[in-house]
Design a protein around this motif. Structure first.
Motif, PDB file in Angstrom:
ATOM      1  N   ASP A 176      -4.649 -12.206  -2.207  1.00  0.00           N
ATOM      2  CA  ASP A 176      -3.880 -11.215  -1.444  1.00  0.00           C
ATOM      3  C   ASP A 176      -4.746 -10.544  -0.373  1.00  0.00           C
ATOM      4  O   ASP A 176      -5.963 -10.477  -0.511  1.00  0.00           O
ATOM      5  CB  ASP A 176      -3.361 -10.153  -2.425  1.00  0.00           C
ATOM      6  N   ASP A 177      -4.116 -10.035   0.669  1.00  0.00           N
ATOM      7  CA  ASP A 177      -4.784  -9.220   1.706  1.00  0.00           C
ATOM      8  C   ASP A 177      -5.985  -9.922   2.313  1.00  0.00           C
ATOM      9  O   ASP A 177      -6.985  -9.270   2.639  1.00  0.00           O
ATOM     10  CB  ASP A 177      -5.266  -7.876   1.114  1.00  0.00           C
ATOM     11  N   GLU A 232       1.687 -11.641   5.836  1.00  0.00           N
ATOM     12  CA  GLU A 232       2.241 -10.372   5.356  1.00  0.00           C
ATOM     13  C   GLU A 232       2.623  -9.474   6.526  1.00  0.00           C
ATOM     14  O   GLU A 232       1.995  -9.511   7.581  1.00  0.00           O
ATOM     15  CB  GLU A 232       1.186  -9.613   4.534  1.00  0.00           C
TER      16      GLU A 232
END
Ligand code: C2E
Ligand code: MG
Ligand code: MG
Ligand code: MG
Length: 280
Positions: A176-177, A232
């Motif tokens: 993630d991220d 995202e």
């Protein structure tokens, strides 16, 4: 003198620290109470395949409805839950609840659940996740665990062992991220991820500066290593088009949908609501 100075400093800072400590303690108590009262809910945000514009997954995002303060952001209460150890109980609740919800979705829809680095310190985590899967009937290959690079920074043996246990269950693992914090390409070698989630900061300025080149590089690395990519924070049609052209696999963002309660997400997935089903 130094002594008087020290005392003055002491007197000057103490009330402030005291107030902060008290506020923290109050919030911790509220968090524990919310666990008992059912003050938490999960919102789901669709993950859309950029190749055919179809929803192929949903990310579970935790929400806390505080009796006086209204909705409290996870950015605020997750760190506290981590510090107090409450994250394990809370994380188990999220996993059980979200798996039960996702089991009612069409099988092409995957469920993504965030797991904190603190949860990955618990040697029984994989076992508890296996139980949540079994209890819900959700097939393990429909579950995707999202972890951040913080897990990988210290080359933590326990965390890596747990990730391998989860992988052995058939669960997928996403990073993630990606691209924030202390991101290093070497993290991609520490674990064979299934997916890289490209952070919102690269998406928001994808048209203005060198971000497109960075996203292209990540997409290429991912493809070479058999990983997919999710962008995202996609908020505009123009961003979606650039990402599609760059070969990004999936997008997530307000452009398609904000995170919403399960009841509002089901119709988007072609699932009849409970009410509709009961009246048929
Ligand atoms: P994340 O996992 O990176 O989740 C994506 C965040 O981006 C979510 O914030 C989502 O609401 C937000 N977002 C999605 N699309 C857009 C967009 O188009 N524009 C903008 N500006 N934002 C967008 P949220 O829900 O506030 O969650 C924040 C973070 O809290 C998550 O970041 C995740 O790290 C953590 N979190 C949330 N739920 C859980 C949970 O159940 N367990 C754990 N351990 N962490 C969680
Ligand atoms: Mg996430
Ligand atoms: Mg993220
Ligand atoms: Mg984030």
């Amino acid at each position: 003198g130094a002594k008087a100075e020290g005392r003055r400093t002491h007197r000057f800072f103490e009330p402030d620290m005291d107030a902060r400590a008290k506020a923290r303690l109050t919030m911790e108590q509220d968090l524990r109470q919310a666990m008992i009262d059912g003050g938490f809910e999960i919102h789901y945000q669709p993950l859309v395949d950029l190749r055919n514009d179809e929803v192929s997954g949903c990310e579970a995002l935790l929400r806390w409805r505080h009796p006086e303060r209204g909705m409290v952001s996870p950015a605020e209460f997750i760190p506290l839950a981590e510090d107090t150890g409450l994250i394990n109980e809370l994380g188990d609740w999220v996993m059980q609840t979200a798996c039960a919800e996702a089991a009612a979705w069409p099988s092409r829809i995957r469920l993504a659940v965030n797991v904190s680095p603190v949860q990955l310190k618990s040697p029984t985590l994989a076992l508890r996740i296996a139980h949540a899967l079994a209890a819900s009937g959700l097939s393990p290959d429909r579950l995707e665990i999202e972890i951040t690079e913080a897990v990988l920074i210290h080359d933590d043996e326990t965390a890596l062992a747990i990730l391998h246990q989860l992988r052995a269950l058939g669960v997928r693992i996403a990073l993630d991220d990606f691209g924030t914090g202390f991101s290093s390409l070497s993290y991609l070698k520490r674990f064979p991820f299934d997916k890289i989630k490209i952070d919102r900061c690269f998406v928001s300025d994808i048209e203005v500066d060198g971000s497109a080149a960075i996203v292209q590089a990540v997409v290429n690395i991912a493809a070479a290593r058999n990983m997919t990519t999710t962008a995202e924070g996609v908020e505009t049609e123009a961003q979606r088009e650039v990402l599609r052209k760059l070969g990004c696999t999936q997008m997530q963002g307000y452009l398609f949908s904000r995170p919403r309660p399960a009841s509002e997400i089901r119709p988007l997935l072609g699932v009849c609501s409970e009410k509709t089903r009961a009246s048929v």
